[in-house]
Write an enzyme that holds these catalytic residues in place. Structure first.
Site, PDB file in Angstrom:
ATOM      1  N   CYS A  16       0.804  -1.228   0.000  1.00  0.00           N
ATOM      2  CA  CYS A  16       0.000   0.000   0.000  1.00  0.00           C
ATOM      3  C   CYS A  16       0.834   1.274   0.000  1.00  0.00           C
ATOM      4  O   CYS A  16       0.288   2.360  -0.187  1.00  0.00           O
ATOM      5  CB  CYS A  16      -0.948   0.004   1.199  1.00  0.00           C
ATOM      6  SG  CYS A  16      -0.103  -0.028   2.797  1.00  0.00           S
ATOM      7  N   TYR A  17       2.145   1.181   0.200  1.00  0.00           N
ATOM      8  CA  TYR A  17       2.964   2.391   0.221  1.00  0.00           C
ATOM      9  C   TYR A  17       2.997   2.999  -1.188  1.00  0.00           C
ATOM     10  O   TYR A  17       3.446   2.371  -2.139  1.00  0.00           O
ATOM     11  CB  TYR A  17       4.390   2.089   0.671  1.00  0.00           C
ATOM     12  CG  TYR A  17       4.531   1.657   2.110  1.00  0.00           C
ATOM     13  CD1 TYR A  17       3.492   1.815   3.022  1.00  0.00           C
ATOM     14  CD2 TYR A  17       5.715   1.099   2.578  1.00  0.00           C
ATOM     15  CE1 TYR A  17       3.631   1.416   4.343  1.00  0.00           C
ATOM     16  CE2 TYR A  17       5.868   0.704   3.898  1.00  0.00           C
ATOM     17  CZ  TYR A  17       4.820   0.863   4.774  1.00  0.00           C
ATOM     18  OH  TYR A  17       4.956   0.467   6.087  1.00  0.00           O
ATOM     19  N   GLY A  18       2.523   4.223  -1.268  1.00  0.00           N
ATOM     20  CA  GLY A  18       2.467   4.883  -2.568  1.00  0.00           C
ATOM     21  C   GLY A  18       1.623   4.116  -3.565  1.00  0.00           C
ATOM     22  O   GLY A  18       1.858   4.177  -4.772  1.00  0.00           O
TER      23      GLY A  18
END
Length: 359
Positions: free
Chosen positions: A71-73
């Site tokens: 989910c990061y970026g």
């Protein structure tokens, strides 16, 4: 250059991650700072060229452990570091890569996990992930379903080992006991919110981790910079814009600042930085393997790696710890609440202030 590489390999130390065969550097590079800027997301993230530079320097410093999440970026963190590794890493076995699953459609359901692992592998441009972490507990899907599916990933060799993040002690024990009963892969590590001004996991989780033969890879080891200086850097883009950090730390400034002042005293005495003292304190804990440190400046990473060789005395550790007071939960999610929601922590904060939870 070559000489600096030799010097920093001397500084870096390595440790076995719990019961696994993974040998990880005592500093793990957190990769949430890499990726494309997303609407409503972090604005201080590094672009691909900057990511390449940071990972190149991390490798030179002896760091072999890298942590990201699907989910990061919105997946672009995985894409960026995958591109960097392709350019900079000759042998896949030289690095340990961790990524996470949970904050995606379907949470930790079987269908979601099987879908998300393929997405992560594709973005990372890898055949396997060393450490696959559940990002939080999923109250909507049975833990049996989750653990069985994760075990299938281990059996298929798409994942080497399993980890978890931000769980309550009972959740960690429940998951591992179910896995043990069925002969499935268990969690070997946990990535929880833990630093010198947020020590709630010492109440029972730390002891459980040791009894289970696990190790902790704490996130937010420097409390979003609060323990690196006399609270916040008003000139820093992240300090001014990081809403999550403000929720996690600003409400407890009155009880945390006295500890920060002591960190400065110890740092001045030892002629090192406050960040190095704060990290050295974490590394002194036997259940801590590799704190996950994210940064946007190479100098920050270089300075922090030197903390590996700083050994605090028992007297210094006692001095740093003795002012600590209980904090509202800012880690594991309660059922029906949001991560770091002010509302979800309101009652607990009030109970502490009124004395219902003793300081």
């Amino acid at each position: 250059d070559f000489i600096s590489i030799i010097i920093f390999f001397y500084f870096m130390e390595y440790v076995k991650l719990g019961k696994s065969d993974l040998k990880v550097s005592r500093i793990c590079l957190g990769c949430m700072s890499f990726g494309e800027v997303q609407e409503g997301g972090h604005t201080w993230v590094l672009n691909q060229e900057q990511t390449d530079e940071m990972i190149k320097r991390a490798l030179e410093l002896g760091i072999n452990f890298f942590d990201t999440a699907n989910c990061y970026g919105k997946g672009t963190s995985e894409t960026f570091i995958g591109n960097s590794f392709k350019k900079l890493v000759k042998n896949r076995s030289d690095i340990v890569v961790a990524t996470k699953v949970r904050f995606n459609e379907g949470g930790l359901s079987r269908e979601a996990i099987l879908r998300e692992i393929e997405g992560s592998l594709k973005r990372l441009q890898m055949d396997y992930i060393d450490l696959y972490i559940i990002h939080r507990w999923d109250y909507d899907h049975p833990i049996e379903e989750t653990m069985e599916t994760l075990n299938e990933l281990v059996k298929s060799k798409k994942v080497r080992y399993l980890g978890c993040s931000a769980l309550f002690g009972y959740q960690l024990l429940k998951a591992n006991m179910i896995a043990r009963k069925n002969g499935w892969a268990e969690f070997v590590s946990i990535q929880n919110h833990y630093n010198i001004i947020y020590r709630e996991d010492e109440r029972d989780l730390a002891q459980l981790i040791e009894e289970e033969g696990m190790r902790m890879t704490p996130f937010s080891p420097l409390a979003a910079g609060r323990v690196c200086r006399m609270w916040k850097d008003e000139t820093s883009k992240r300090s001014n814009e990081d809403k999550v950090a403000k929720v996690k730390y600003d409400s407890s400034e009155d009880i945390d600042l006295p500890i920060v002042k002591r960190i400065k005293e110890v740092a001045d005495k030892l002629k090192v930085t406050m960040a190095q003292v704060s990290m050295a304190w974490l590394l002194s804990k036997p259940y801590v393997a590799s704190p996950v440190f994210g940064c946007t400046k190479i100098k920050q990473l270089e300075d922090l790696c030197e903390s590996v060789k700083i050994k605090l005395s028992p007297e210094d550790i006692k001095y740093l710890e003795e002012l600590y007071q209980p904090h509202p939960n800012m880690g594991a999610m309660l059922k029906g609440t949001l991560v770091y929601s002010n509302k979800s922590n309101e009652k607990e904060a009030k109970d502490i202030k009124t004395g219902r939870i003793k300081k």
